[in-house]
Design a protein around this motif. Structure first.
Motif, PDB file in Angstrom:
ATOM      1  N   GLU A   1       0.178  -2.468  -2.161  1.00  0.00           N
ATOM      2  CA  GLU A   1      -1.189  -2.133  -1.770  1.00  0.00           C
ATOM      3  C   GLU A   1      -2.188  -3.134  -2.348  1.00  0.00           C
ATOM      4  O   GLU A   1      -3.154  -3.530  -1.685  1.00  0.00           O
ATOM      5  CB  GLU A   1      -1.543  -0.725  -2.245  1.00  0.00           C
TER       6      GLU A   1
ATOM      7  N   GLU B   1       2.385  -5.235   3.912  1.00  0.00           N
ATOM      8  CA  GLU B   1       2.576  -4.003   4.672  1.00  0.00           C
ATOM      9  C   GLU B   1       4.055  -3.700   4.872  1.00  0.00           C
ATOM     10  O   GLU B   1       4.484  -2.542   4.783  1.00  0.00           O
ATOM     11  CB  GLU B   1       1.852  -4.111   6.013  1.00  0.00           C
TER      12      GLU B   1
ATOM     13  N   ALA C   1      -2.007  -6.299  -0.322  1.00  0.00           N
ATOM     14  CA  ALA C   1      -2.645  -6.100   0.980  1.00  0.00           C
ATOM     15  C   ALA C   1      -4.163  -6.155   0.854  1.00  0.00           C
ATOM     16  O   ALA C   1      -4.852  -6.724   1.704  1.00  0.00           O
ATOM     17  CB  ALA C   1      -2.201  -4.759   1.580  1.00  0.00           C
TER      18      ALA C   1
ATOM     19  N   ARG D   1      -0.715 -10.424   4.253  1.00  0.00           N
ATOM     20  CA  ARG D   1      -0.961  -9.029   4.620  1.00  0.00           C
ATOM     21  C   ARG D   1       0.260  -8.422   5.299  1.00  0.00           C
ATOM     22  O   ARG D   1       0.660  -7.294   4.988  1.00  0.00           O
ATOM     23  CB  ARG D   1      -2.171  -8.931   5.545  1.00  0.00           C
TER      24      ARG D   1
ATOM     25  N   TYR E   1       5.352  -2.549   1.539  1.00  0.00           N
ATOM     26  CA  TYR E   1       4.946  -1.170   1.274  1.00  0.00           C
ATOM     27  C   TYR E   1       5.844  -0.183   2.024  1.00  0.00           C
ATOM     28  O   TYR E   1       6.253   0.853   1.477  1.00  0.00           O
ATOM     29  CB  TYR E   1       3.487  -0.955   1.674  1.00  0.00           C
TER      30      TYR E   1
ATOM     31  N   THR F   1      -2.287   3.636   4.649  1.00  0.00           N
ATOM     32  CA  THR F   1      -0.893   3.500   4.270  1.00  0.00           C
ATOM     33  C   THR F   1      -0.119   4.648   4.887  1.00  0.00           C
ATOM     34  O   THR F   1      -0.658   5.752   5.075  1.00  0.00           O
ATOM     35  CB  THR F   1      -0.723   3.531   2.744  1.00  0.00           C
TER      36      THR F   1
END
Length: 267
Positions: A57, A45, A60, A41, A48, A10
């Motif tokens: 998170e 992302e 993901a 996904r 995030y 991350t």
């Protein structure tokens, strides 16, 4: 023991991102997990990077699990389950001081559900010891959670501790669906202890409510085999293959049928 894969990377070194745009949420992120895990996904992302935090998170990690990177997903979910005060996380400036966080009951329940997901991911990775650890941690957060009790019991059987599975599942859950799943798991634990009659009583009770359940039919076939009732075992395993030919239970039933053909009299 396998080494856990590193957590999902991350962008922690970047400056704080702006708040997530209105409309971005966990349910939207997970809605396409089965059909489009790549898209889920990417969504996670992006979310995030715009302040999605712990929930982004988690999404993901679930997407990575669908994409086959099960070990990484399991390690990430286990890590997330141990972060207090879901879904926001501890306040800035107190992230290293868990004693300073006054956690809500809703946060504990949410973390318990993440721990259960971690345990299931470790199971899928053939890592029962890690799965057991995640389930035990989840039960410290939600001791009466039926899903956590079930995954704990299944892993206990896998680790050769059937009595612990029976103790965890007794008394049975009150909700019908959870009760039936627990009956199937407990039947397998009774079988491991050689108590075939008790296993058969549990599995027949489960099949009374869900007569076409593949896991229950597979288990009853094994119990029939242990009783020397080979034709009944064969019938149950053939039923599993007929009803859900692409399932994991059907693959196991085919293996049992092949062994039965090789040695029809084997207990």
């Amino acid at each position: 023991m396998k080494e856990a894969s590193p957590p999902i990377a991350t962008p922690s070194s970047t400056p704080p991102a702006p708040a997530a745009p209105q409309g971005w949420d966990f349910s939207h992120c997970t809605a396409t997990l089965a059909d489009d895990p790549d898209g889920a996904r990417d969504y996670a992302e992006d979310w995030y990077s715009h302040g999605g935090g712990l929930e982004a998170e988690q999404c993901a990690a679930l997407a990575q699990m669908e994409l086959g990177d099960v070990a990484t997903a399991a390690a990430t979910l286990d890590r997330l389950a141990r972060v207090p005060d879901w879904p926001a996380g501890p306040p800035e400036g107190r992230r290293g001081n868990r004693q300073a966080v006054v956690e809500t009951s809703a946060s504990r329940l949410r973390r318990a559900s993440v721990a259960e997901a971690a345990a299931r991911a470790w199971q899928a990775d053939d890592s029962p010891k890690q799965a057991f650890d995640s389930a035990i941690y989840g039960l410290t957060l939600a001791p009466d959670d039926p899903a956590l009790k079930l995954v704990y019991a299944r892993v206990a059987v896998e680790l050769g501790q059937p009595q612990r599975a029976i103790d965890m599942l007794t008394p049975l859950p009150s909700a019908p669906a959870a009760r039936d799943e627990a009956l199937v798991a407990r039947a397998g634990a009774w079988r491991k202890l050689g108590r075939i009659d008790q296993g058969m009583a549990d599995i027949n009770a489960a099949l009374h409510d869900m007569p076409h359940n593949g896991a229950a039919l597979l288990e009853r076939g094994i119990l029939y085999q242990r009783q020397g009732q080979m034709e009944q075992a064969r019938a149950d395993w053939l039923d599993v293959v007929k009803q859900a030919p692409d399932s994991d239970e059907a693959d196991l039933a085919r293996q049992d049928l092949a062994l039965l053909e090789t040695d029809p009299e084997a207990p």
